[in-house]
Write a protein that holds these residues in place. Structure first.
Motif, PDB file in Angstrom:
ATOM      1  N   GLN A 173     -43.765  58.261  28.750  1.00  0.00           N
ATOM      2  CA  GLN A 173     -42.730  57.321  28.326  1.00  0.00           C
ATOM      3  C   GLN A 173     -43.135  55.889  28.674  1.00  0.00           C
ATOM      4  OE1 GLN A 173     -38.939  58.425  29.905  1.00  0.00           O
ATOM      5  NE2 GLN A 173     -37.803  57.408  28.289  1.00  0.00           N
ATOM      6  N   ARG A 174     -43.647  55.706  29.890  1.00  0.00           N
ATOM      7  CA  ARG A 174     -44.090  54.383  30.322  1.00  0.00           C
ATOM      8  C   ARG A 174     -45.259  53.886  29.474  1.00  0.00           C
ATOM      9  NH1 ARG A 174     -46.307  55.535  35.358  1.00  0.00           N
ATOM     10  NH2 ARG A 174     -48.253  55.852  34.238  1.00  0.00           N
ATOM     11  N   ASN A 175     -46.234  54.756  29.221  1.00  0.00           N
ATOM     12  CA  ASN A 175     -47.407  54.352  28.437  1.00  0.00           C
ATOM     13  C   ASN A 175     -47.037  54.012  26.997  1.00  0.00           C
ATOM     14  OD1 ASN A 175     -49.011  54.799  30.681  1.00  0.00           O
ATOM     15  ND2 ASN A 175     -49.566  56.886  30.082  1.00  0.00           N
ATOM     16  N   LEU A 176     -46.125  54.784  26.422  1.00  0.00           N
ATOM     17  CA  LEU A 176     -45.696  54.513  25.049  1.00  0.00           C
ATOM     18  C   LEU A 176     -44.960  53.182  24.945  1.00  0.00           C
ATOM     19  CD1 LEU A 176     -44.524  58.079  23.975  1.00  0.00           C
ATOM     20  CD2 LEU A 176     -46.218  56.694  22.765  1.00  0.00           C
ATOM     21  N   GLU A 177     -44.101  52.894  25.915  1.00  0.00           N
ATOM     22  CA  GLU A 177     -43.377  51.621  25.882  1.00  0.00           C
ATOM     23  C   GLU A 177     -44.337  50.446  25.982  1.00  0.00           C
ATOM     24  OE1 GLU A 177     -40.313  51.823  28.849  1.00  0.00           O
ATOM     25  OE2 GLU A 177     -38.890  52.668  27.400  1.00  0.00           O
ATOM     26  N   ARG A 178     -45.359  50.585  26.814  1.00  0.00           N
ATOM     27  CA  ARG A 178     -46.348  49.507  26.923  1.00  0.00           C
ATOM     28  C   ARG A 178     -47.124  49.340  25.625  1.00  0.00           C
ATOM     29  NH1 ARG A 178     -48.865  50.969  32.917  1.00  0.00           N
ATOM     30  NH2 ARG A 178     -47.153  50.096  34.179  1.00  0.00           N
ATOM     31  N   HIS A 179     -47.477  50.465  24.992  1.00  0.00           N
ATOM     32  CA  HIS A 179     -48.293  50.416  23.781  1.00  0.00           C
ATOM     33  C   HIS A 179     -47.484  49.912  22.583  1.00  0.00           C
ATOM     34  CE1 HIS A 179     -51.879  51.735  21.479  1.00  0.00           C
ATOM     35  NE2 HIS A 179     -50.988  51.874  20.491  1.00  0.00           N
ATOM     36  N   LEU A 180     -46.252  50.421  22.440  1.00  0.00           N
ATOM     37  CA  LEU A 180     -45.426  50.061  21.282  1.00  0.00           C
ATOM     38  C   LEU A 180     -44.650  48.772  21.490  1.00  0.00           C
ATOM     39  CD1 LEU A 180     -43.932  53.605  20.482  1.00  0.00           C
ATOM     40  CD2 LEU A 180     -45.910  52.502  19.421  1.00  0.00           C
ATOM     41  N   GLU A 181     -44.515  48.361  22.740  1.00  0.00           N
ATOM     42  CA  GLU A 181     -43.728  47.172  23.089  1.00  0.00           C
ATOM     43  C   GLU A 181     -42.275  47.325  22.617  1.00  0.00           C
ATOM     44  OE1 GLU A 181     -45.931  43.989  21.319  1.00  0.00           O
ATOM     45  OE2 GLU A 181     -47.417  43.950  22.926  1.00  0.00           O
ATOM     46  N   LEU A 182     -41.775  48.557  22.734  1.00  0.00           N
ATOM     47  CA  LEU A 182     -40.399  48.880  22.360  1.00  0.00           C
ATOM     48  C   LEU A 182     -39.851  49.912  23.344  1.00  0.00           C
ATOM     49  CD1 LEU A 182     -40.603  49.393  18.476  1.00  0.00           C
ATOM     50  CD2 LEU A 182     -39.422  47.539  19.657  1.00  0.00           C
ATOM     51  N   PRO A 183     -38.525  49.987  23.498  1.00  0.00           N
ATOM     52  CA  PRO A 183     -37.953  51.065  24.310  1.00  0.00           C
ATOM     53  C   PRO A 183     -38.249  52.415  23.667  1.00  0.00           C
ATOM     54  CG  PRO A 183     -36.335  49.329  23.931  1.00  0.00           C
ATOM     55  CD  PRO A 183     -37.493  49.039  23.027  1.00  0.00           C
ATOM     56  N   VAL A 184     -38.660  53.378  24.458  1.00  0.00           N
ATOM     57  CA  VAL A 184     -38.958  54.727  23.978  1.00  0.00           C
ATOM     58  C   VAL A 184     -38.105  55.714  24.769  1.00  0.00           C
ATOM     59  CG1 VAL A 184     -40.721  56.525  23.775  1.00  0.00           C
ATOM     60  CG2 VAL A 184     -41.314  54.125  23.317  1.00  0.00           C
ATOM     61  N   ASN A 185     -37.403  56.581  24.075  1.00  0.00           N
ATOM     62  CA  ASN A 185     -36.570  57.576  24.742  1.00  0.00           C
ATOM     63  C   ASN A 185     -36.762  58.925  24.083  1.00  0.00           C
ATOM     64  OD1 ASN A 185     -34.958  56.063  26.823  1.00  0.00           O
ATOM     65  ND2 ASN A 185     -34.468  54.835  25.034  1.00  0.00           N
ATOM     66  N   ASP A 186     -36.394  59.983  24.794  1.00  0.00           N
ATOM     67  CA  ASP A 186     -36.583  61.325  24.260  1.00  0.00           C
ATOM     68  C   ASP A 186     -35.247  62.000  24.008  1.00  0.00           C
ATOM     69  OD1 ASP A 186     -35.689  61.967  26.787  1.00  0.00           O
ATOM     70  OD2 ASP A 186     -37.605  62.726  27.504  1.00  0.00           O
ATOM     71  N   ARG A 187     -35.338  63.228  23.490  1.00  0.00           N
ATOM     72  CA  ARG A 187     -34.155  63.983  23.101  1.00  0.00           C
ATOM     73  C   ARG A 187     -33.215  64.201  24.286  1.00  0.00           C
ATOM     74  NH1 ARG A 187     -33.416  67.890  19.001  1.00  0.00           N
ATOM     75  NH2 ARG A 187     -31.904  69.516  19.529  1.00  0.00           N
ATOM     76  N   THR A 188     -33.792  64.419  25.465  1.00  0.00           N
ATOM     77  CA  THR A 188     -32.983  64.680  26.652  1.00  0.00           C
ATOM     78  C   THR A 188     -32.064  63.511  26.969  1.00  0.00           C
ATOM     79  OG1 THR A 188     -34.682  66.133  27.577  1.00  0.00           O
ATOM     80  CG2 THR A 188     -33.065  65.219  29.113  1.00  0.00           C
TER      81      THR A 188
END
Length: 399
Positions: A92-107
């Motif tokens: 989750q942390r790596n994706l937010e850094r890469h996409l420069e957007l908030p990333v959340n999952d189904r949970t």
């Protein structure tokens, strides 16, 4: 998570992402995730599905697909990315850094919906406990201020204690307090159940996949006004009412019988274990029931998978052995050619033949037949109880 706090606030555009890892229940159209997003107040603007043999350790989807999503976000104006699978804190942390957007999952999406919908004191406590348990695993990505605190008198924390350690300790204390408050609620519920048992009450619980129409059926049976809507998790708090069952025609019984009918929270695929644990007090109504009415959305083509998911959760909470009646709801939404020729038959559930009834909670079709079946179930239980009462004791005869 950037969810709106009021209906007046415009819905945030979101990209939905699903990864096919070869599991049988993969939702290629991301239809259910889209419904969850809309229920939470988000607007899906794009959907991305891909195949992988295994999740990428760093980004879950791999760098190439992450670049594709980043470009799609810039094109659509999306302000959030939602994954249909659970992400690890590092992913989750790596994706937010890469996409420069908030990333959340189904949970987290399900947790946020529960937080929005909980109304009772117990429901709010349950959601808070599940949220705290989830957040406690995400501290690694939530805080950038990890500088060491200076120790000494009057300073929060011990010598050299990191901010993340302080936050973890504070969350641990909050979890402990919330658990203690929930224990008090559980004791109150146990007292209520004991009172019902002393009154020799027959308890029926409605269970089923979310949006199967449990609350609408509940209202149709007991003439209640429980909130019901065509959306996921319309109601979260258990509601119990008295249901009067008139004696069957030709029955020896002169008067009818009143039973307790409870409407419980709906289940969903990949329901977070934290929520199952946290909602144990609410789901206890199903565990302690004498009969479960398993409500199924007959118009949903995925209803076999939904039945299997409900069964999985029932076994997990200890209600797998409670007798069931399957109620296939929403037959009014079926094409005329798909509608059943008879409203009552049997269905094989986990190798056992169980009664199945077809109804339309909104239109009323099949409701009288369901009432008659409940009367028959109650009469059968009474006959079995009478037989047990008259079984003579067997004493060992001395030689």
């Amino acid at each position: 998570m950037s969810l709106p706090t009021s209906p007046a606030r415009p819905a945030a555009p979101a990209i939905l992402v699903g990864v096919d890892l070869g599991l049988p229940h993969f939702d290629g159209d991301l239809a259910e995730l889209g419904l969850l997003a809309e229920t939470a107040g988000l607007t899906p603007v794009a959907r991305v599905a891909c195949k992988r043999k295994a999740p990428d350790a760093a980004l879950f989807i791999g760098k190439g697909k992450a670049d594709e999503i980043k470009a799609l976000a810039a094109e659509t104006g999306a302000t959030e990315v939602l994954f249909d699978q659970s992400l690890s804190p590092a992913q989750q942390r790596n994706l937010e850094r890469h996409l420069e957007l908030p990333v959340n999952d189904r949970t987290l999406l399900i947790l946020e919906i529960f937080a929005q919908r909980a109304r009772s004191h117990e429901g709010k406590l349950q959601v808070e406990l599940a949220r705290l348990q989830y957040v406690s695993t995400r501290l690694v990505r939530r805080w950038s201020h990890l500088e060491r605190q200076t120790g000494g008198a009057g300073v929060r924390g011990g010598p050299g204690e990191k901010q993340i350690e302080l936050d973890r300790r504070m969350i641990g204390d909050a979890i402990k307090r919330t658990r203690e408050r929930l224990e008090k609620v559980k004791k109150q519920r146990k007292t209520q159940r004991r009172q019902r048992e002393r009154r020799d009450s027959f308890n029926i619980s409605l269970v089923g996949y979310t949006n199967a129409g449990k609350s609408t059926l509940f209202n149709a049976l007991v003439k209640a006004r429980a909130y019901a809507a065509d959306q996921l998790f319309a109601t979260l708090d258990t509601t119990t009412r008295q249901l009067y069952l008139a004696p069957a025609e030709g029955s020896e019984e002169a008067t009818g019988r009143t039973v307790s009918l409870s409407d419980t929270v709906g289940f969903i695929r990949d329901l977070p274990h934290g929520l199952i644990d946290a909602f144990q007090a609410t789901l206890q109504e199903a565990v302690d029931a004498d009969l479960l009415l398993h409500v199924v959305d007959a118009a949903n083509p995925d209803h076999p998978e939904q039945i299997a998911e409900v069964q999985r959760v029932l076994h997990e909470i200890g209600a797998g052995d409670v007798p069931q009646v399957l109620v296939f709801n929403k037959i009014d939404a079926l094409d005329p050619a798909q509608r059943p020729r008879q409203l009552v038959d049997v269905f094989e559930l986990e190798g056992t033949q169980v009664p199945r009834l077809f109804v339309s909670s909104r239109g009323g079709d099949g409701i009288p037949a369901l009432r008659r079946h409940l009367v028959e179930e109650l009469s059968q239980r009474n006959r079995e109880a009478q037989v047990l009462l008259h079984i003579p004791e067997v004493h060992d005869t001395p030689i």
